[in-house]
Design a protein around this motif. Structure first.
Motif, PDB file in Angstrom:
ATOM      1  N   THR A 165      -1.037 -13.716 -19.393  1.00 30.57           N
ATOM      2  CA  THR A 165       0.061 -12.825 -19.006  1.00 30.57           C
ATOM      3  C   THR A 165       1.221 -12.982 -19.963  1.00 30.57           C
ATOM      4  OG1 THR A 165      -0.566 -12.890 -16.674  1.00 30.57           O
ATOM      5  CG2 THR A 165       1.695 -12.258 -17.169  1.00 30.57           C
ATOM      6  N   TYR A 166       1.562 -14.231 -20.316  1.00 30.06           N
ATOM      7  CA  TYR A 166       2.645 -14.454 -21.281  1.00 30.06           C
ATOM      8  C   TYR A 166       2.325 -13.790 -22.616  1.00 30.06           C
ATOM      9  CZ  TYR A 166       5.601 -16.742 -24.699  1.00 30.06           C
ATOM     10  OH  TYR A 166       6.465 -16.967 -25.730  1.00 30.06           O
ATOM     11  N   ALA A 167       1.048 -13.876 -23.016  1.00 25.54           N
ATOM     12  CA  ALA A 167       0.642 -13.301 -24.294  1.00 25.54           C
ATOM     13  C   ALA A 167       0.515 -11.782 -24.238  1.00 25.54           C
ATOM     14  CB  ALA A 167      -0.705 -13.898 -24.735  1.00 25.54           C
ATOM     15  N   GLY A 168       0.711 -11.182 -23.026  1.00 25.79           N
ATOM     16  CA  GLY A 168       0.574  -9.736 -22.899  1.00 25.79           C
ATOM     17  C   GLY A 168      -0.870  -9.283 -22.914  1.00 25.79           C
ATOM     18  N   LYS A 169      -1.817 -10.166 -22.563  1.00 23.66           N
ATOM     19  CA  LYS A 169      -3.237  -9.826 -22.623  1.00 23.66           C
ATOM     20  C   LYS A 169      -3.903  -9.915 -21.259  1.00 23.66           C
ATOM     21  CE  LYS A 169      -3.684 -11.358 -27.414  1.00 23.66           C
ATOM     22  NZ  LYS A 169      -3.841 -10.012 -27.954  1.00 23.66           N
ATOM     23  N   SER A 170      -3.102  -9.861 -20.188  1.00 21.73           N
ATOM     24  CA  SER A 170      -3.680  -9.861 -18.862  1.00 21.73           C
ATOM     25  C   SER A 170      -4.099  -8.453 -18.471  1.00 21.73           C
ATOM     26  CB  SER A 170      -2.668 -10.395 -17.839  1.00 21.73           C
ATOM     27  OG  SER A 170      -1.516  -9.589 -17.829  1.00 21.73           O
ATOM     28  N   ARG A 171      -4.950  -8.349 -17.480  1.00 26.98           N
ATOM     29  CA  ARG A 171      -5.436  -7.035 -17.068  1.00 26.98           C
ATOM     30  C   ARG A 171      -4.367  -6.325 -16.248  1.00 26.98           C
ATOM     31  NH1 ARG A 171     -10.967  -5.642 -13.688  1.00 26.98           N
ATOM     32  NH2 ARG A 171     -10.818  -3.390 -13.890  1.00 26.98           N
ATOM     33  N   SER A 172      -4.096  -5.077 -16.571  1.00 23.76           N
ATOM     34  CA  SER A 172      -3.075  -4.310 -15.875  1.00 23.76           C
ATOM     35  C   SER A 172      -3.700  -3.035 -15.323  1.00 23.76           C
ATOM     36  CB  SER A 172      -1.925  -3.935 -16.823  1.00 23.76           C
ATOM     37  OG  SER A 172      -1.344  -5.096 -17.372  1.00 23.76           O
ATOM     38  N   VAL A 173      -3.309  -2.679 -14.092  1.00 30.71           N
ATOM     39  CA  VAL A 173      -3.734  -1.432 -13.470  1.00 30.71           C
ATOM     40  C   VAL A 173      -2.488  -0.581 -13.294  1.00 30.71           C
ATOM     41  CG1 VAL A 173      -4.862  -0.365 -11.504  1.00 30.71           C
ATOM     42  CG2 VAL A 173      -5.606  -2.628 -12.268  1.00 30.71           C
ATOM     43  N   PHE A 174      -2.275   0.364 -14.213  1.00 31.91           N
ATOM     44  CA  PHE A 174      -1.039   1.134 -14.234  1.00 31.91           C
ATOM     45  C   PHE A 174      -1.155   2.354 -13.324  1.00 31.91           C
ATOM     46  CE2 PHE A 174      -0.823  -1.254 -18.173  1.00 31.91           C
ATOM     47  CZ  PHE A 174       0.498  -1.658 -18.177  1.00 31.91           C
ATOM     48  N   THR A 175      -0.181   2.509 -12.439  1.00 33.38           N
ATOM     49  CA  THR A 175      -0.067   3.678 -11.582  1.00 33.38           C
ATOM     50  C   THR A 175       1.399   4.086 -11.529  1.00 33.38           C
ATOM     51  OG1 THR A 175       0.180   2.266  -9.625  1.00 33.38           O
ATOM     52  CG2 THR A 175      -2.046   3.042 -10.147  1.00 33.38           C
ATOM     53  N   ALA A 176       1.657   5.272 -10.986  1.00 31.91           N
ATOM     54  CA  ALA A 176       3.040   5.728 -10.822  1.00 31.91           C
ATOM     55  C   ALA A 176       3.661   4.972  -9.647  1.00 31.91           C
ATOM     56  CB  ALA A 176       3.079   7.227 -10.573  1.00 31.91           C
ATOM     57  N   LEU A 177       4.748   4.253  -9.909  1.00 27.51           N
ATOM     58  CA  LEU A 177       5.354   3.393  -8.889  1.00 27.51           C
ATOM     59  C   LEU A 177       6.811   3.753  -8.670  1.00 27.51           C
ATOM     60  CD1 LEU A 177       4.154  -0.194  -9.881  1.00 27.51           C
ATOM     61  CD2 LEU A 177       3.189   1.296  -8.147  1.00 27.51           C
ATOM     62  N   SER A 178       7.246   3.566  -7.436  1.00 24.64           N
ATOM     63  CA  SER A 178       8.673   3.595  -7.120  1.00 24.64           C
ATOM     64  C   SER A 178       9.200   2.171  -7.234  1.00 24.64           C
ATOM     65  CB  SER A 178       8.900   4.134  -5.706  1.00 24.64           C
ATOM     66  OG  SER A 178      10.196   3.809  -5.249  1.00 24.64           O
ATOM     67  N   LEU A 179      10.121   1.929  -8.187  1.00 23.72           N
ATOM     68  CA  LEU A 179      10.678   0.581  -8.323  1.00 23.72           C
ATOM     69  C   LEU A 179      11.372   0.135  -7.053  1.00 23.72           C
ATOM     70  CD1 LEU A 179      12.240   0.099 -11.881  1.00 23.72           C
ATOM     71  CD2 LEU A 179      10.293  -1.067 -10.850  1.00 23.72           C
ATOM     72  N   ALA A 180      12.090   1.066  -6.409  1.00 21.49           N
ATOM     73  CA  ALA A 180      12.775   0.718  -5.165  1.00 21.49           C
ATOM     74  C   ALA A 180      11.770   0.313  -4.100  1.00 21.49           C
ATOM     75  CB  ALA A 180      13.625   1.894  -4.692  1.00 21.49           C
ATOM     76  N   GLY A 181      10.639   1.034  -4.029  1.00 26.30           N
ATOM     77  CA  GLY A 181       9.623   0.701  -3.038  1.00 26.30           C
ATOM     78  C   GLY A 181       8.994  -0.656  -3.286  1.00 26.30           C
ATOM     79  N   VAL A 182       8.651  -0.947  -4.551  1.00 28.78           N
ATOM     80  CA  VAL A 182       8.074  -2.255  -4.878  1.00 28.78           C
ATOM     81  C   VAL A 182       9.069  -3.373  -4.568  1.00 28.78           C
ATOM     82  CG1 VAL A 182       7.202  -3.707  -6.751  1.00 28.78           C
ATOM     83  CG2 VAL A 182       6.537  -1.317  -6.629  1.00 28.78           C
ATOM     84  N   ALA A 183      10.344  -3.143  -4.909  1.00 30.96           N
ATOM     85  CA  ALA A 183      11.365  -4.155  -4.651  1.00 30.96           C
ATOM     86  C   ALA A 183      11.514  -4.402  -3.160  1.00 30.96           C
ATOM     87  CB  ALA A 183      12.691  -3.717  -5.253  1.00 30.96           C
ATOM     88  N   ALA A 184      11.551  -3.332  -2.360  1.00 35.12           N
ATOM     89  CA  ALA A 184      11.713  -3.491  -0.912  1.00 35.12           C
ATOM     90  C   ALA A 184      10.541  -4.256  -0.311  1.00 35.12           C
ATOM     91  CB  ALA A 184      11.856  -2.117  -0.263  1.00 35.12           C
ATOM     92  N   ASP A 185       9.312  -3.935  -0.750  1.00 33.85           N
ATOM     93  CA  ASP A 185       8.136  -4.650  -0.229  1.00 33.85           C
ATOM     94  C   ASP A 185       8.145  -6.116  -0.645  1.00 33.85           C
ATOM     95  OD1 ASP A 185       7.249  -2.318   0.925  1.00 33.85           O
ATOM     96  OD2 ASP A 185       5.881  -1.808  -0.718  1.00 33.85           O
ATOM     97  N   THR A 186       8.548  -6.384  -1.884  1.00 33.75           N
ATOM     98  CA  THR A 186       8.544  -7.757  -2.389  1.00 33.75           C
ATOM     99  C   THR A 186       9.576  -8.619  -1.679  1.00 33.75           C
ATOM    100  OG1 THR A 186       7.875  -6.912  -4.554  1.00 33.75           O
ATOM    101  CG2 THR A 186       8.689  -9.162  -4.477  1.00 33.75           C
TER     102      THR A 186
END
Length: 651
Positions: A333-354
């Motif tokens: 992850t630090y090296a930027g080589k981790s697996r990512s699943v990109f989708t359209a996200l609401s930053l506010a929604g992710v922040a509220a859930d977290t």
């Protein structure tokens, strides 16, 4: 010289096949076909061809012109239209997509070759021009001196951030205005000097005004300046404008400090990239070692009696191995080589859930304040990784507050970058000018000294007596993988603020293409033989033992060259290949290409210590039928092979 790759977009399969044959005979390399706009965009993203040969009339809602526009805007790949339509209306719409050529059916091979070669040459020139423009823009934005561009009509064309600060005008408002309205000059004695811009245009010489000169800003402040007007010229040597350089006499020391700061940021960026590459390489090699440790441990567990006390030790080895595998994932992850699943996200929604998960971080004296923008457009991001970023930042903020408590503020919103970060902002990952969504965590804690701030993103650096120090390093890798920016503000005794900048999600790329599914009831042979190709003996041995425990037959080789020899000389069918992604000698990409030439339908499963996403960048041309990430278990390896065999089975 490598043949240029061409993506064919044509809804008639016979025409597409004929095109592919013509291209091969002309020395080009067809890399794929598509019969609709959605598939064309997806394949252009995955294959990144040198050129797209596009029919205008396609199946589906969107036509080739719409697809060409999106491909050019998103990936800057040249498009040549090939169509039977040449009416003015179609040509007018086609020009809006900025094609690099236009061929009318029926075509001749020599016309096809000439059009494609011209398009590729024009695109190479455009790429070089874009690189020069980007470099020039970055340079002008980095300068501490004010730079203003004026055209032959005496109108403003460009201001860099330093010029915006000095004059009080922003670039968008100053554009097209007469230069005398922006560059209002006076002498300290109130005498009006000669117009240096016009003098530079008329004489073709550099005009300098240093003594007793004042710039009157937009808000009528009077600022002493040194002024240089230099004529700019076109390729024929004709004057086509003037570049104005403004510098405050007292700013020499500040300008030198800004240059030094820019150099430090560049050095730091190179250092972090080197650390990332090192961390990724270590994680990859360590995953190979973990295959042997966890694999042999699992095989031992199968051999010893169920009531043996040795199972206690086996479980402890397994636990330690999985903890080490988790550490490898953090390093990737630090090296930027981790697996990512990109989708359209609401930053506010992710922040509220977290934030629902963070209550245990806080003491009773800690207050949490939320400033979440619900109207923020979505970003293209991996939800779990953004959640990891927020958890790490909130955990660090809580530790910075200590037992005395304080205020933690979590904010989302839109940030428009028009210049270099403010002097108090540490740009860990600089971002080019533009609009971004941001996620910020600020605290009123102890803050950081410049020495600590310069090292907080190093792997394993920590200010705590205990701890592994990978939290912020992982944050850095995640942000880099998202092509975002990262800024930090911190003052000892006053607190810190970490701001993550993320690009907005492009609307045309949010709809993912439908995934292909394997047959529900494939007919597989009773005895399946798998060729295991791996240079590391422990990994090769464990993989083969796992497969045999699942009922497969195995053949094992330690090189790509030997794998091809075995395939050619095999006296019994080989039904699948398990191929390591980092073979030496004949490398894995070359080995897979040769396997495809020998047996195009043979299922190949790739195994790698890096993620599937990272591996796909190397194997885009010949993507295998399956993938399994190291360290794997017998179960995950078996599932990957069964899926690959099922996908290749006709029944």
């Amino acid at each position: 010289m490598t043949a240029p790759t061409i993506l064919i977009v044509e809804d008639e399969s016979i025409v597409a096949l004929d095109l592919a044959q013509s291209l091969e005979s002309l020395g080009f390399k067809p890399c794929g076909t598509a019969d609709n706009a959605e598939a064309a965009i997806a394949k252009a993203d995955r294959l990144r061809p040198d050129l797209v040969l596009m029919d205008i009339n396609l199946r589906g809602v969107e036509d080739g012109i719409s697809a060409a526009r999106k491909i050019h805007e998103a990936f800057f790949i040249p498009v040549v239209f090939l169509t039977a339509h040449s009416d003015p209306a179609t040509l007018r719409r086609a020009r809006e997509a900025l094609p690099y050529g236009y061929l009318v059916k029926p075509y001749e091979d020599h016309g096809l070759r000439a059009t494609l070669e011209t398009a590729l040459y024009r695109h190479q020139a455009a790429v070089k021009q874009r690189q020069i423009e980007q470099w020039l823009t970055s340079t002008l934005f980095a300068l501490g001196e004010a730079v203003i561009s004026v055209d032959l009509d005496g109108r403003i064309r460009f201001l860099n951030p330093a010029a915006e600060r000095l004059t009080g005008w922003i670039r968008s408002e100053a554009a097209d205005r007469p230069h005398a309205e922006i560059l209002r000059l006076q002498r300290e004695s109130d005498a009006h000097p000669e117009d240096p811009v016009r003098a530079a245009m008329d004489s073709g010489l550099v005009i300098k005004l240093d003594a007793d000169l004042v710039l009157v800003t937009r808000d009528n402040r009077r600022v002493a300046v040194h002024y240089t007007a230099s004529p700019t010229r076109d390729e024929a040597g004709r004057v086509n404008g003037v570049a104005v350089l403004l510098r405050e006499p007292s700013s020499a020391a500040r300008t030198e400090a800004e240059r030094a700061a820019t150099e430090r940021r560049l050095q730091e960026s190179h250092r972090l990239e080197s650390l990332g590459a090192l961390a990724g390489g270590i994680a990859h090699e360590f995953n190979n070692l973990l295959i042997g440790i966890l694999g042999y441990n699992a095989l031992i567990a199968e051999e010893i009696p169920a009531d043996s006390p040795a199972h206690t030790y086996v479980r402890q080895v397994e636990t330690a191995g999985h903890r080490a595998a988790g550490l490898c994932k953090q390093m990737l992850t630090y090296a930027g080589k981790s697996r990512s699943v990109f989708t359209a996200l609401s930053l506010a929604g992710v922040a509220a859930d977290t934030l629902k998960l963070t209550r245990l971080f806080f003491t009773r004296s800690t207050r949490l304040e939320l400033n979440l923008s619900e109207a923020l457009p979505p970003v293209l991001a991996d939800a779990s990784q953004i959640q990891q970023v927020l958890l790490n930042l909130i955990s660090n903020a809580s530790e910075a507050l200590g037992s005395e408590g304080g205020l933690i503020t979590v904010s989302t919103g839109t940030a428009t970058l028009t210049e270099l970060p403010d002097p108090g902002t540490h740009a860990v990952i600089p971002s080019p000018p533009g609009s971004y969504a941001y996620l910020e965590v600020a605290d009123t804690g102890c803050g950081m000294t410049p020495d600590i701030l310069a090292r907080i993103f190093d792997p394993f650096f920590t200010t705590k007596f205990t701890g592994r120090g990978l939290g912020l390093a992982a944050v850095l890798g995640i942000v880099r993988a998202h092509r975002g920016g990262l800024q930090v503000r911190s003052t000892p005794g006053q607190g810190s603020a970490f701001r993550i900048l993320l690009p907005f999600a492009p609307a045309e790329l949010l709809t993912a293409p439908a995934k292909e599914t394997a047959p529900a009831h494939p007919s597989l042979p009773a005895i399946v033989t798998v060729l295991v190709v791996e240079s590391e003996q422990p990994v090769r041995d464990v993989a083969a033992r796992f497969l045999r425990s699942l009922g497969f037959n195995t053949l094992e080789v330690d090189s790509g060259t030997e794998s091809l020899r075995r395939l050619k000389a095999a006296d019994r069918p080989i039904h699948a290949v398990l191929l390591d992604a980092t073979m030496e000698g004949l490398n894995s990409v070359e080995t897979l290409r040769a396997i495809r030439q020998l047996q195009p339908d043979l299922p190949v499963v790739l195994m790698s210590g890096f993620s599937e996403e990272t591996a796909s960048e190397r194997f885009a041309e010949f993507w295998p039928c399956g993938f399994v990430q190291k360290p794997f278990t017998a179960g995950t390896l078996g599932v990957a092979l069964q899926r690959a065999l099922a996908a290749a089975s006709p029944g």
